[in-house]
Write an enzyme that holds these catalytic residues in place. Structure first.
Site, PDB file in Angstrom:
ATOM      1  N   GLU A   1      -2.136   5.389  -8.518  1.00 39.44           N
ATOM      2  CA  GLU A   1      -0.918   6.201  -8.347  1.00 39.44           C
ATOM      3  C   GLU A   1      -1.260   7.666  -8.105  1.00 39.44           C
ATOM      4  O   GLU A   1      -0.650   8.323  -7.267  1.00 39.44           O
ATOM      5  CB  GLU A   1      -0.006   6.080  -9.584  1.00 39.44           C
ATOM      6  CG  GLU A   1       0.572   4.685  -9.806  1.00 39.44           C
ATOM      7  CD  GLU A   1       1.631   4.288  -8.773  1.00 39.44           C
ATOM      8  OE1 GLU A   1       1.999   5.120  -7.940  1.00 39.44           O
ATOM      9  OE2 GLU A   1       2.074   3.122  -8.817  1.00 39.44           O
TER      10      GLU A   1
ATOM     11  N   ASP B   1      -0.650  -6.019  -1.977  1.00 37.42           N
ATOM     12  CA  ASP B   1      -0.062  -5.389  -0.780  1.00 37.42           C
ATOM     13  C   ASP B   1      -0.883  -4.354  -0.009  1.00 37.42           C
ATOM     14  O   ASP B   1      -1.356  -4.602   1.106  1.00 37.42           O
ATOM     15  CB  ASP B   1       1.322  -4.811  -1.119  1.00 37.42           C
ATOM     16  CG  ASP B   1       1.369  -3.941  -2.387  1.00 37.42           C
ATOM     17  OD1 ASP B   1       0.302  -3.656  -2.940  1.00 37.42           O
ATOM     18  OD2 ASP B   1       2.470  -3.547  -2.801  1.00 37.42           O
TER      19      ASP B   1
ATOM     20  N   ARG C   1      -0.231   9.346  -4.513  1.00 41.59           N
ATOM     21  CA  ARG C   1       0.835  10.361  -4.549  1.00 41.59           C
ATOM     22  C   ARG C   1       0.274  11.781  -4.544  1.00 41.59           C
ATOM     23  O   ARG C   1       0.712  12.629  -3.773  1.00 41.59           O
ATOM     24  CB  ARG C   1       1.710  10.178  -5.792  1.00 41.59           C
ATOM     25  CG  ARG C   1       2.357   8.813  -5.829  1.00 41.59           C
ATOM     26  CD  ARG C   1       3.471   8.746  -6.843  1.00 41.59           C
ATOM     27  NE  ARG C   1       3.698   7.367  -7.262  1.00 41.59           N
ATOM     28  CZ  ARG C   1       4.803   6.931  -7.812  1.00 41.59           C
ATOM     29  NH1 ARG C   1       5.806   7.754  -8.026  1.00 41.59           N
ATOM     30  NH2 ARG C   1       4.922   5.666  -8.176  1.00 41.59           N
TER      31      ARG C   1
END
Ligand code: DMJ
Length: 746
Positions: free
Chosen positions: A373, A506, A377
């Site tokens: 993360e 994914d 980000r």
């Protein structure tokens, strides 16, 4: 020494503790009511110690009694101010605390040995001791001498001590310059200088020197023993890892120093292509685009008003929201939103965000973060802000953060940990992950950012780390050509055979394709891995429902679960984007596959009350594209469906994608927009909104950005020049210079 036998202000801590303990336990007594050797008048001593001069004389010690008293303090014996009369009070005596510092008649060395000088025992002087007592004292004394000699001859620093203490002439006579550590002296040298300096300070006190040296030797010895013990308990791989860790720490420090002194290499900042904010020619489209910018304003302004500097906004409570994913790093929304602000032309807001980053964005946090993360980000957001604006602060912060993430790779295989304490550099995996495994979608989604970090820092270490992940993956046997979601970083072997193009898997596939595209199509290994994987996915996971909807199921050890997550919907865009690199015969097929997935995901929206899709939907039990479990009915402002519309629009210009995107805008406005920003929903099938009260940072980074791009002309961030990371942060394609020259020559 004298003080050691008394309870006075200047006493050693251990003795004081003993005093307090003794005083609390029983009134202290003095042998035969004799005053202690404090030099104080007896009356004062009594008052302090609560003494009673009328107490009977104590029983004389026996050798056995003395031994027991010294060891456990449980036998009757004489006492000092500090010692309780154990036998008479039954309270726990403190003799165990005082074997050296106090003893009958004035205490241990101070009293026993010094008894002849200052002891206050009745009939004081060595002659007053019984034979057994003398024997015990002699034993204690000889044990102490043996300890000193043992230390002198067997400890590593013995030679210094021998020369410094035993055979040395008075150090005060030595020239001072000789003792000073020179420039570049090592820490030990400095320490040695310190000791010598102390010697110089006490020329007439060899006792203090001995004590000083002994303390230092003892300390060194204990430390060495501790370290040796810890090392012996480790496995060879762990030792190897520690060595690597140490090496990298040095490299990191070096890097940090370089950065501090402006050491990042100069890079020629190339003016970004396709960032002009031209208005679309069509008035309706222009209006729609303006509406999306207004949505961004609403989200940003409320974040600013209620949660500025915190990670995310709680739009209902109108306060900050902190997610454990970022540890103590702050400002997730600010960093995630930077490039959206930039492309929407929100210049003032972009400058505000930049100032905050300059002043407050701090990565030296003592808390665990999700490596994935933080990478997608924060690193991603900073990198794209740099590439769009050319502002050095973003490059500096991105590299600084990249350096902080490097310890996550300290595993036997080099597959990084999922979680990392950014301060200590200690990593671990999610406790729920199969057999302590790392997650495919997490360690497989570092590639784009790390390649750019190497590019911008001039340090290949980032690229090496992610290329090693690929090496590990390529050595492994894949079940049916599929990549399981779990890989153990210690053994380098797969965990559970669970395969998914949604959560846990994914963006690994997404990054294979984009690694190839971002390398200016030179990374052919990535391309091959991508197309091989997609082939296996098509064979084993992609199915068509009886109603004609194509979906991507999940694979668990060979069995299919006919469920598709909202996250999986990104794959429509990925298949379409990859069509370009496919063998000619398959290009159209992949474009169509993308379109089919887009349709299915649109259906998952269309079949809800809110016209926003659930977290997961199923194709079994008589339903198609519908969530059947309560805990799969929520929508948290996710972008994946809109992301696929964006790629499909760009690649086909089929107007239905703009129509569908606008449906999503209306649904967001009708159901997620609140006074304080935008909120996720708990149940998209329910007629009235139940808010989750979180405005996710990816709503600003991805959802609104993709919507804006759908209603912009294609020359805003054109796909031929930019690759979006999985958080929608655009990175420029790294042009291959050799290839460029070849093209020009042709
Ligand atoms: C985003 O943070 C990224 O897109 C990530 O890859 C997966 N999901 C969220 C948004 O849904």
């Amino acid at each position: 020494m004298e003080n050691l036998t008394n309870c006075d202000e200047g006493l050693q801590p251990a003795v004081c503790l003993a005093c307090l303990f003794a005083k609390g336990a029983a009134p202290a007594r003095r042998a035969g009511g004799e005053p202690l050797s404090t030099g104080r008048p007896a009356a004062q001593t009594r008052a302090l110690g609560g003494l009673d001069a009328q107490e009977p004389a104590p029983q004389p010690l026996t050798a056995g009694g003395s031994e027991v008293w010294l060891l456990s303090g449980s036998a009757p014996g004489p006492w000092t101010d500090c010692q309780p009369a154990a036998a008479t009070t039954g309270a726990m005596p403190v003799g165990g605390l005082l074997p050296l510092f106090s003893s009958p008649g004035g205490g241990g060395l101070g009293g026993g040995l010094g008894g002849g000088l200052s002891g206050s025992r009745k009939g004081s002087g060595p002659a007053a001791f019984r034979l057994t007592e003398k024997f015990v004292l002699l034993l204690v004394f000889s044990a102490f001498i043996t300890l000193c000699f043992g230390a002198i001859f067997f400890l590593p620093d013995s030679s210094k001590l021998l020369s410094g203490v035993l055979f040395h002439s008075n150090p005060a006579l030595q020239p001072a310059a000789e003792h000073k550590p020179g420039p570049g002296a090592r820490a030990e040298d400095a320490a040695e200088g310190r000791v010598r300096h102390r010697e110089e300070g006490v020329p007439g006190d060899p006792g203090a020197v001995v004590e000083d040296n002994l303390a230092r030797i003892r300390e060194n010895h204990e430390r060495a023993l501790r370290e040796a013990k810890e090392t012996l308990q480790k496995l060879p791989e762990e030792i190897q890892r520690d060595i690597l860790l140490e090496k990298e720490k040095v490299a990191q420090d070096h890097m940090r120093d370089k950065e501090l002194f402006g050491g990042l290499p100069k890079v020629d900042f190339l003016p970004p292509i396709g960032v002009e904010n031209r208005e679309p020619a069509d008035a309706t489209i222009r209006e729609k685009r303006a509406k999306i910018k207004e949505m961004m304003n609403h989200a940003w302004n409320n974040y600013k008003r209620y949660a500025w500097g915190l990670n995310e906004l709680k739009p209902i409570s109108k306060e900050g929201h902190s997610s454990s994913l970022f540890g103590n790093i702050k400002g997730a929304t600010i960093v995630d939103a930077l490039d959206t602000l930039f492309i929407m032309g929100m210049k003032t807001e972009f400058q505000e965000a930049k100032s905050w980053i300059k002043k407050y964005l701090d990565f030296n946090v003592n808390a665990e973060v999700s490596v994935f993360e933080v990478n997608i980000r924060f690193v991603g957001g900073l990198l794209s802000a740099y590439y769009l604006s050319g502002e050095e602060i973003f490059r500096k912060k991105a590299v600084e953060l990249g350096v902080k993430l490097l310890p996550a790779f300290h595993t036997p295989s080099g597959i990084p940990w999922a979680l990392l304490n950014m301060k200590s550099g200690i990593g671990r995996n999610w406790p729920w992950a199969s057999g302590g495994s790392s997650i495919l979608a997490e360690f497989g989604t570092l590639h784009l950012e790390f390649m750019h970090l190497s590019h911008l820092s001039g340090n290949p270490i980032f690229a090496e780390k992610v290329m090693n992940i690929r090496t590990v993956l390529n050595k492994l046997e894949k079940p049916e050509g599929l990549y399981p979601n779990y890989l153990n970083p210690s053994s380098g072997q797969w965990g559970q055979h669970h395969v998914s193009v949604g959560g846990l898997g994914d963006s690994f596939y997404e990054y294979l394709l984009k690694a190839w595209l971002m390398s200016d199509k030179t990374d052919v290994e990535a391309k091959k891995m991508y197309f091989d994987a997609v082939q296996a996915i098509e064979t084993h996971l992609i199915r068509k429902s009886s109603g004609g909807l194509t979906y991507i199921a999940e694979w668990k050890g060979g069995l299919l679960e006919h469920k598709m997550g909202h996250l999986t919907c990104f794959a429509g865009g990925m298949f379409a984007l990859g069509a370009d690199g496919a063998p000619e015969a398959l290009a159209q097929h992949y474009l169509e596959l993308g379109a089919e997935i887009a349709r299915t995901c649109h259906e998952s929206y269309n079949r809800t009350f809110m016209k926003l899709g659930p977290e997961a939907f199923r194709f079994d039990g008589g339903v198609e594209a519908i969530a059947t479990r309560q805990n799969e009915k929520y929508y948290i402002l996710r972008p994946e469906v809109i992301e696929t519309y964006m790629y499909m629009w760009r690649l086909t210009h089929d107007p239905k994608y703009r129509t569908w995107a606008w449906e999503a805008v209306e649904a967001l406005e009708n159901h997620c927009r609140v006074n304080g920003g935008y909120s996720g929903l708990r149940d998209v099938y329910f007629a009235s909104e139940s808010y989750d009260d979180v405005q996710q940072s990816f709503f600003l980074a991805e959802t609104l950005k993709y919507l804006y791009l759908i209603f912009s002309d294609d020359d805003l961030l054109p796909l031929e020049h930019w690759v979006f990371n999985t958080e929608a942060h655009p990175f420029p394609i790294l042009r291959d210079e050799k290839k460029e020259i070849e093209v020009k020559e042709k």
